[in-house]
Design a protein around this motif. Structure first.
Motif, mmCIF file in Angstrom:
data_model
loop_
_atom_site.group_PDB
_atom_site.id
_atom_site.type_symbol
_atom_site.label_atom_id
_atom_site.label_comp_id
_atom_site.label_asym_id
_atom_site.label_seq_id
_atom_site.Cartn_x
_atom_site.Cartn_y
_atom_site.Cartn_z
ATOM 1 N N PRO A 116 4.472 -0.113 2.135
ATOM 2 C CA PRO A 116 5.084 -0.336 3.452
ATOM 3 C C PRO A 116 6.131 0.724 3.776
ATOM 4 C CG PRO A 116 6.077 -1.800 1.849
ATOM 5 C CD PRO A 116 5.008 -1.038 1.110
ATOM 6 N N HIS A 117 6.212 1.085 5.050
ATOM 7 C CA HIS A 117 7.299 1.971 5.482
ATOM 8 C C HIS A 117 8.639 1.232 5.427
ATOM 9 C CE1 HIS A 117 4.663 5.166 6.566
ATOM 10 N NE2 HIS A 117 4.112 4.549 7.603
ATOM 11 N N LYS A 118 8.598 -0.064 5.691
ATOM 12 C CA LYS A 118 9.808 -0.870 5.777
ATOM 13 C C LYS A 118 10.168 -1.435 4.404
ATOM 14 C CE LYS A 118 9.847 -3.399 9.335
ATOM 15 N NZ LYS A 118 9.509 -4.466 10.299
ATOM 16 N N LYS A 119 11.438 -1.365 4.047
ATOM 17 C CA LYS A 119 11.884 -1.926 2.786
ATOM 18 C C LYS A 119 11.837 -3.447 2.830
ATOM 19 C CE LYS A 119 14.973 1.889 1.528
ATOM 20 N NZ LYS A 119 16.368 2.267 1.169
ATOM 21 N N LEU A 152 2.581 1.107 9.949
ATOM 22 C CA LEU A 152 3.279 0.135 9.098
ATOM 23 C C LEU A 152 3.309 0.530 7.630
ATOM 24 C CD1 LEU A 152 1.730 -3.114 10.630
ATOM 25 C CD2 LEU A 152 4.016 -2.211 11.051
ATOM 26 N N GLY A 153 2.331 1.323 7.195
ATOM 27 C CA GLY A 153 2.277 1.670 5.775
ATOM 28 C C GLY A 153 1.669 3.040 5.545
ATOM 29 N N PHE A 154 1.727 3.466 4.307
ATOM 30 C CA PHE A 154 1.199 4.774 3.920
ATOM 31 C C PHE A 154 0.358 4.613 2.652
ATOM 32 C CE2 PHE A 154 5.129 4.048 1.737
ATOM 33 C CZ PHE A 154 4.933 4.542 0.456
ATOM 34 N N VAL A 155 -0.465 5.598 2.377
ATOM 35 C CA VAL A 155 -1.316 5.557 1.190
ATOM 36 C C VAL A 155 -0.473 5.946 -0.020
ATOM 37 C CG1 VAL A 155 -3.360 6.475 0.054
ATOM 38 C CG2 VAL A 155 -3.364 6.098 2.534
ATOM 39 N N PHE A 173 1.033 -8.341 5.601
ATOM 40 C CA PHE A 173 1.643 -8.039 4.309
ATOM 41 C C PHE A 173 2.598 -6.843 4.414
ATOM 42 C CE2 PHE A 173 -2.456 -9.825 2.290
ATOM 43 C CZ PHE A 173 -1.940 -11.105 2.341
ATOM 44 N N LEU A 174 2.171 -5.801 5.113
ATOM 45 C CA LEU A 174 3.011 -4.609 5.251
ATOM 46 C C LEU A 174 4.267 -4.922 6.061
ATOM 47 C CD1 LEU A 174 0.278 -1.884 5.905
ATOM 48 C CD2 LEU A 174 1.591 -2.225 3.802
ATOM 49 N N LYS A 175 4.129 -5.759 7.074
ATOM 50 C CA LYS A 175 5.302 -6.150 7.865
ATOM 51 C C LYS A 175 6.309 -6.917 7.012
ATOM 52 C CE LYS A 175 3.401 -6.326 12.561
ATOM 53 N NZ LYS A 175 3.080 -7.212 13.708
ATOM 54 N N GLN A 176 5.814 -7.642 6.001
ATOM 55 C CA GLN A 176 6.690 -8.386 5.109
ATOM 56 C C GLN A 176 7.326 -7.494 4.047
ATOM 57 O OE1 GLN A 176 4.077 -11.390 3.565
ATOM 58 N NE2 GLN A 176 4.188 -12.667 5.387
ATOM 59 N N GLY A 177 6.953 -6.197 4.048
ATOM 60 C CA GLY A 177 7.528 -5.268 3.065
ATOM 61 C C GLY A 177 6.809 -5.279 1.736
ATOM 62 N N ASP A 178 5.592 -5.811 1.678
ATOM 63 C CA ASP A 178 4.827 -5.876 0.429
ATOM 64 C C ASP A 178 3.799 -4.756 0.355
ATOM 65 O OD1 ASP A 178 6.103 -8.228 -0.447
ATOM 66 O OD2 ASP A 178 4.787 -9.446 0.816
ATOM 67 N N LYS A 179 3.492 -4.351 -0.870
ATOM 68 C CA LYS A 179 2.403 -3.401 -1.086
ATOM 69 C C LYS A 179 1.074 -4.147 -1.005
ATOM 70 C CE LYS A 179 5.056 -0.371 -4.161
ATOM 71 N NZ LYS A 179 5.069 0.306 -5.485
ATOM 72 N N VAL A 180 0.024 -3.416 -0.675
ATOM 73 C CA VAL A 180 -1.297 -4.038 -0.570
ATOM 74 C C VAL A 180 -2.306 -3.215 -1.363
ATOM 75 C CG1 VAL A 180 -3.060 -4.964 0.966
ATOM 76 C CG2 VAL A 180 -0.698 -4.796 1.764
ATOM 77 N N LYS A 181 -2.983 -3.887 -2.275
ATOM 78 C CA LYS A 181 -4.060 -3.260 -3.049
ATOM 79 C C LYS A 181 -5.379 -3.582 -2.355
ATOM 80 C CE LYS A 181 -6.315 -3.544 -7.584
ATOM 81 N NZ LYS A 181 -6.293 -4.236 -8.897
ATOM 82 N N ILE A 182 -6.055 -2.553 -1.854
ATOM 83 C CA ILE A 182 -7.322 -2.728 -1.149
ATOM 84 C C ILE A 182 -8.459 -2.428 -2.127
ATOM 85 C CG2 ILE A 182 -8.665 -2.135 0.885
ATOM 86 C CD1 ILE A 182 -5.903 -3.220 1.522
ATOM 87 N N THR A 183 -9.369 -3.376 -2.277
ATOM 88 C CA THR A 183 -10.489 -3.219 -3.205
ATOM 89 C C THR A 183 -11.803 -3.288 -2.432
ATOM 90 O OG1 THR A 183 -9.241 -4.277 -4.993
ATOM 91 C CG2 THR A 183 -11.616 -4.129 -5.276
ATOM 92 N N ILE A 184 -12.604 -2.234 -2.561
ATOM 93 C CA ILE A 184 -13.954 -2.228 -1.998
ATOM 94 C C ILE A 184 -14.915 -2.615 -3.116
ATOM 95 C CG2 ILE A 184 -15.730 -0.881 -0.832
ATOM 96 C CD1 ILE A 184 -13.256 -1.226 0.848
#
Length: 240
Positions: free
Chosen positions: A175-178, A155-158, A117-128
């Motif tokens: 993602p770091h990448k646009k 690949l990404g940051f918080v 997902f991060l490589k595709q430039g998308d944000k990721v919501k992580i749920t525990i």
């Protein structure tokens, strides 16, 4: 937009005989300034060059008109608009759900999805998702989120720090990448794969089989996530 007579107001510029002013400020086909000329003279020049007289600035005094091939102009404008829509990027927020005591193999699988997902430039919501007595150990979820953020930091940051939300703990990775860069790289990779498949027809089937296997894995992963989500209300009822 509608005028008071009930007809639609055209957004297209007036051309040729539709222009109703005594004189215009004329621009030649190469962008050169001809000057202010009578409308009849401008129409005569348009006919001489086999071009259209197009009103490009109707609010100017006098209106600015240009000699051009209006059909070609409309086609090129439509192609530019289409290309702009094609390259338009929409940031998507993906979601990945984990359990505090997740199995190492499951963790690696879900981490792989986050990486994709991060490589595709998308944000990721992580749920525990906490269940039962796990709710008294929020530090387990926090450490798991910190571990995941550390594993994908290249690949990404918080973007949003871990925070408790009822039975869940949520963190958002950006993602770091646009998105536009990711889309451009994906198109280049696809073109390279097509070129390789054309040069090596025997490998194309193996690549297709691999993509099919990946797709089945993603489907199974999605079904697992849905099953985990469905189990939560049942356990809540049992605790009650």
């Amino acid at each position: 937009m509608w005028c008071y007579r009930g007809g639609s107001i055209s957004a297209e510029p007036r051309i040729n005989d539709r222009i109703r002013v005594p004189e215009v400020r004329l621009v030649g086909p190469s962008g050169e300034q001809v000057g202010i000329v009578p409308l009849a003279k401008a129409l005569e020049l348009a006919q001489e060059y086999d071009l259209d007289l197009v009103e490009v600035a109707a609010n100017a005094r006098p209106p600015v008109c240009k000699l051009m091939d209006y059909g070609k102009f409309k086609y090129e404008s439509a192609m530019k608009a289409r290309e702009a829509r094609k390259n338009q990027a929409h940031t998507v927020i993906k979601e990945m759900k984990l359990r505090p005591k997740i199995d190492p193999h499951d963790y690696d699988t879900k981490k792989g999805h986050v990486v994709r997902f991060l490589k595709q430039g998308d944000k990721v919501k992580i749920t525990i998702m906490f269940r039962g007595r796990e709710q008294s150990r929020p530090e387990l979820g926090y450490r798991l989120l910190q571990r995941l953020a550390s594993d994908v930091e290249d690949l990404g940051f918080v973007e949003s720090n871990p925070k408790q939300d009822g039975r869940n703990m949520i963190m958002v990775l950006g993602p770091h990448k646009k998105k536009t860069e990711a889309m451009a790289e994906a198109r280049e990779a696809q073109a390279a794969r097509k070129a390789e498949a054309k040069a090596n027809p025997g490998r194309s089937q193996n690549a297709a089989d691999g993509e099919t296997a990946d797709g089945e894995g993603e489907t199974a992963e999605a079904e697992t996530a849905e099953a985990e989500t469905a189990e939560a209300p049942a356990e809540a009822s049992a605790e009650a």
